[in-house]
Design an enzyme around this catalytic site. Structure first.
Site, PDB file in Angstrom:
ATOM      1  N   GLU A  98       9.376  24.691  13.206  1.00 28.74           N
ATOM      2  CA  GLU A  98       8.664  23.680  14.012  1.00 28.74           C
ATOM      3  C   GLU A  98       7.480  23.073  13.056  1.00 28.74           C
ATOM      4  OE1 GLU A  98       7.908  22.106  16.416  1.00 28.74           O
ATOM      5  OE2 GLU A  98       7.568  23.314  18.337  1.00 28.74           O
ATOM      6  N   ASP A 102       0.418  25.138  18.686  1.00 27.41           N
ATOM      7  CA  ASP A 102      -0.693  24.540  19.215  1.00 27.41           C
ATOM      8  C   ASP A 102      -1.134  25.702  20.398  1.00 27.41           C
ATOM      9  OD1 ASP A 102      -3.066  23.338  19.953  1.00 27.41           O
ATOM     10  OD2 ASP A 102      -2.042  21.840  21.065  1.00 27.41           O
TER      11      ASP A 102
HETATM   12  P1  IMP Z   1       2.606  23.757  21.961  1.00 29.61           P
HETATM   13  O1  IMP Z   1       3.561  24.101  22.995  1.00 29.61           O
HETATM   14  O2  IMP Z   1       1.030  23.612  22.538  1.00 29.61           O
HETATM   15  O3  IMP Z   1       2.415  25.168  20.608  1.00 29.61           O
HETATM   16  O4  IMP Z   1       2.578  22.601  21.351  1.00 29.61           O
HETATM   17  C1  IMP Z   1       3.650  22.374  20.298  1.00 29.61           C
HETATM   18  C2  IMP Z   1       3.958  20.859  19.833  1.00 29.61           C
HETATM   19  O5  IMP Z   1       3.019  20.014  20.668  1.00 29.61           O
HETATM   20  C3  IMP Z   1       4.306  20.607  18.834  1.00 29.61           C
HETATM   21  O6  IMP Z   1       5.676  20.878  18.390  1.00 29.61           O
HETATM   22  C4  IMP Z   1       3.996  19.185  18.627  1.00 29.61           C
HETATM   23  O7  IMP Z   1       4.999  18.418  19.003  1.00 29.61           O
HETATM   24  C5  IMP Z   1       2.902  18.749  19.522  1.00 29.61           C
HETATM   25  N1  IMP Z   1       1.494  19.090  18.750  1.00 29.61           N
HETATM   26  C6  IMP Z   1       0.609  20.024  18.951  1.00 29.61           C
HETATM   27  N2  IMP Z   1      -0.596  19.740  18.520  1.00 29.61           N
HETATM   28  C7  IMP Z   1      -0.287  18.649  17.704  1.00 29.61           C
HETATM   29  C8  IMP Z   1      -1.135  17.912  16.780  1.00 29.61           C
HETATM   30  O8  IMP Z   1      -2.084  18.106  16.440  1.00 29.61           O
HETATM   31  N3  IMP Z   1      -0.538  16.683  16.456  1.00 29.61           N
HETATM   32  C9  IMP Z   1       0.803  16.289  16.903  1.00 29.61           C
HETATM   33  N4  IMP Z   1       1.347  17.183  17.700  1.00 29.61           N
HETATM   34  C10 IMP Z   1       0.943  18.067  18.114  1.00 29.61           C
END
Ligand code: IMP
Length: 174
Positions: A98, A102
């Site tokens: 991955e 986030d």
């Molecule tokens: P989560 O489900 O919130 O953990 O997000 C994961 C996905 O969100 C990652 O695989 C990225 O595609 C996108 N994402 C989260 N933070 C960022 C960032 O700072 N820049 C670009 N994409 C992000």
């Protein structure tokens, strides 16, 4: 935003060194085994290809695409599979690759989904981790860098599909 003006958080050299370290750690952990990398499209493509070339064990790769952010920098909380794996992962040693963790929602969902397909083992390597923004408890097995709460671009990460080609990880600050 002009590419030349973006603030570099992690430069190309630091990423290369860390990817080499991760590859050594992962190669040692999976010694004598064959590893299936599951690259999460699109953001992890560059990390997965660099990592894969440094692994010293037999390795295959497959790709999965899940929905994350739309046109905003805030997670929708909705996760669904846009493109599934080509092959079965049953009885395989699987490592999800991955770009960034986030809120943790994507990986939580992905791990649950892939575990239901009965792999021999399932672990996760992420290039970046933003633990400050977690909405669900989630700790990746391998992590390149923990970063503060910034939206970042480059080395595969985008904003609205732009900036993936930047060699380093940069803070998005339009
Ligand atoms: P989560 O489900 O919130 O953990 O997000 C994961 C996905 O969100 C990652 O695989 C990225 O595609 C996108 N994402 C989260 N933070 C960022 C960032 O700072 N820049 C670009 N994409 C992000």
């Amino acid at each position: 935003m002009e590419i030349e003006k973006c603030k570099v958080l992690i430069d190309e050299g630091a990423i290369a060194r860390r990817v080499t370290e991760l590859a050594e750690e992962i190669s040692a952990a999976y010694e004598g085994k064959k590893l299936l990398l599951v690259c999460v499209l699109k953001g992890a493509v560059i990390f997965a290809s660099d990592l894969m070339r440094r692994l010293k064990i037999p390795v295959e790769i497959d790709f999965i695409a899940v929905s994350s952010y739309g046109t905003d920098t805030v997670s929708s909380g909705v996760v669904r599979i846009l493109k599934d794996l080509d092959s079965s992962i049953k009885d395989k040693d699987v490592l999800i690759v991955e770009d960034i963790v986030d809120t943790g929602l994507t990986l939580k969902y992905l791990c649950k989904n892939l575990l239901s397909r009965q792999p021999h083992s399932l672990k996760v390597v992420t290039l970046l981790d933003k633990p400050a923004r977690r909405l669900v408890e989630y700790v990746p097995d391998y992590c390149g860098f923990e970063i503060p709460d910034h939206f970042v671009i480059g080395y595969g990460l985008d904003f609205n599909e732009d900036y993936r080609q930047l060699p380093g990880v940069c803070i998005y600050n339009p």
